[in-house]
Design a protein around this motif. Structure first.
Motif, mmCIF file in Angstrom:
data_model
loop_
_atom_site.group_PDB
_atom_site.id
_atom_site.type_symbol
_atom_site.label_atom_id
_atom_site.label_comp_id
_atom_site.label_asym_id
_atom_site.label_seq_id
_atom_site.Cartn_x
_atom_site.Cartn_y
_atom_site.Cartn_z
ATOM 1 N N ASP A 90 22.307 -101.128 -39.689
ATOM 2 C CA ASP A 90 21.429 -101.937 -40.540
ATOM 3 C C ASP A 90 22.179 -103.194 -40.955
ATOM 4 O OD1 ASP A 90 19.015 -100.588 -40.666
ATOM 5 O OD2 ASP A 90 19.673 -99.257 -42.262
ATOM 6 N N GLN A 200 12.669 -106.092 -48.045
ATOM 7 C CA GLN A 200 12.899 -104.706 -47.627
ATOM 8 C C GLN A 200 13.168 -104.612 -46.132
ATOM 9 O OE1 GLN A 200 12.783 -101.773 -50.032
ATOM 10 N NE2 GLN A 200 14.179 -101.524 -48.323
ATOM 11 N N ALA A 201 12.420 -105.394 -45.345
ATOM 12 C CA ALA A 201 12.611 -105.379 -43.893
ATOM 13 C C ALA A 201 13.994 -105.886 -43.510
ATOM 14 C CB ALA A 201 11.540 -106.230 -43.218
ATOM 15 N N PHE A 205 16.291 -101.145 -41.385
ATOM 16 C CA PHE A 205 15.299 -100.859 -40.348
ATOM 17 C C PHE A 205 14.534 -99.582 -40.676
ATOM 18 C CE2 PHE A 205 18.395 -103.214 -37.541
ATOM 19 C CZ PHE A 205 17.595 -104.340 -37.413
ATOM 20 N N LEU A 208 11.860 -100.329 -43.117
ATOM 21 C CA LEU A 208 10.830 -101.183 -42.515
ATOM 22 C C LEU A 208 9.745 -100.322 -41.892
ATOM 23 C CD1 LEU A 208 9.560 -103.775 -41.408
ATOM 24 C CD2 LEU A 208 11.207 -103.674 -39.521
ATOM 25 N N SER A 212 6.002 -99.940 -43.526
ATOM 26 C CA SER A 212 4.866 -100.373 -42.712
ATOM 27 C C SER A 212 3.820 -99.266 -42.603
ATOM 28 C CB SER A 212 5.345 -100.784 -41.315
ATOM 29 O OG SER A 212 6.250 -101.870 -41.385
#
Length: 220
Positions: A90, A200-201, A205, A208, A212
């Protein structure tokens, strides 16, 4: 006299209330993470892995690229001669953005890391407080929701994983999406939703994908 009193109650009570809530969450964070606050500039939480040291390096790589050049961002100084090795983890770019002013002031990567770690608890709790307050209009329920989300056992199982602790932008996403869908605060709320979604994205990952999916459920 009545107008002045009404002004005080309407415009000064709310900021004071939010400051109090933030203070309580900060105090609880300090108590639960003790003795970290006592050795803030030199100490790290005890961990079974070397992840805190690695994640300090991740944050510092972001700060280095933000203060030099973002070109070849993923070509980190590890695993030579392979390329794009920073993508193995990340990237936590958003944490680098927040950590930049902290590091600029302190010139201490440990301070920057510890501030980010503590903020992940405080802002997670406060964000959930705001979300629950928006939905229930009940201060006590909102404060309890903040306690549950900000200090749930999952977080203490990952004290050495700053990327997994940093889920604080998720409740802010749902807060402003809720306002956009169910109130008249349209454009401003939608802009703030996408801002926190991007934060946050650009942090993890993992979150994310989780965020979503959860947003899709809420919109449905």
């Amino acid at each position: 006299m009545y107008r002045a009193k009404n002004f005080m109650n309407r415009y000064l009570k709310k900021p004071l209330q939010h400051i109090t809530i933030l203070f309580l969450y900060t105090l609880l964070t300090c108590l639960l993470l003790y003795p970290l606050p006592a050795s803030f500039s030199t100490g790290l939480l005890e961990a079974q892995s070397g992840d805190p040291l690695m994640q300090i390096w991740v944050v510092q790589w972001n700060i280095h690229k933000l203060t030099s050049s973002l070109s070849h961002y993923f070509d980190a100084n590890i695993f030579y001669p392979y390329s794009n090795t920073f993508a193995y983890h990340d990237h936590m770019f958003a944490l680098g953005l927040i950590g930049l002013p902290i590091y600029t002031i302190s010139q201490n990567p440990i301070v920057a890391y510890n501030v980010l770690l503590m903020l992940s608890f405080i802002l997670s709790a406060y964000g959930m407080y705001l979300l629950c307050k928006e939905i229930t209009h009940n201060d006590y329920a909102a404060f309890l929701a903040g306690l549950i989300f900000g200090f749930l056992p999952y977080r203490f199982a990952h004290l050495d994983h700053l990327n997994l602790l940093s889920i604080q932008w998720l409740p802010f996403c749902f807060l402003f999406l809720t306002r956009y869908l169910f109130s008249k605060k349209g454009r401003g709320s939608l802009f703030l939703f996408w801002t926190f979604f991007l934060l946050q994205a650009l942090t993890s990952f993992n979150y994310l994908f989780v965020l979503s999916f959860a947003i899709g459920v809420q919109i449905l």
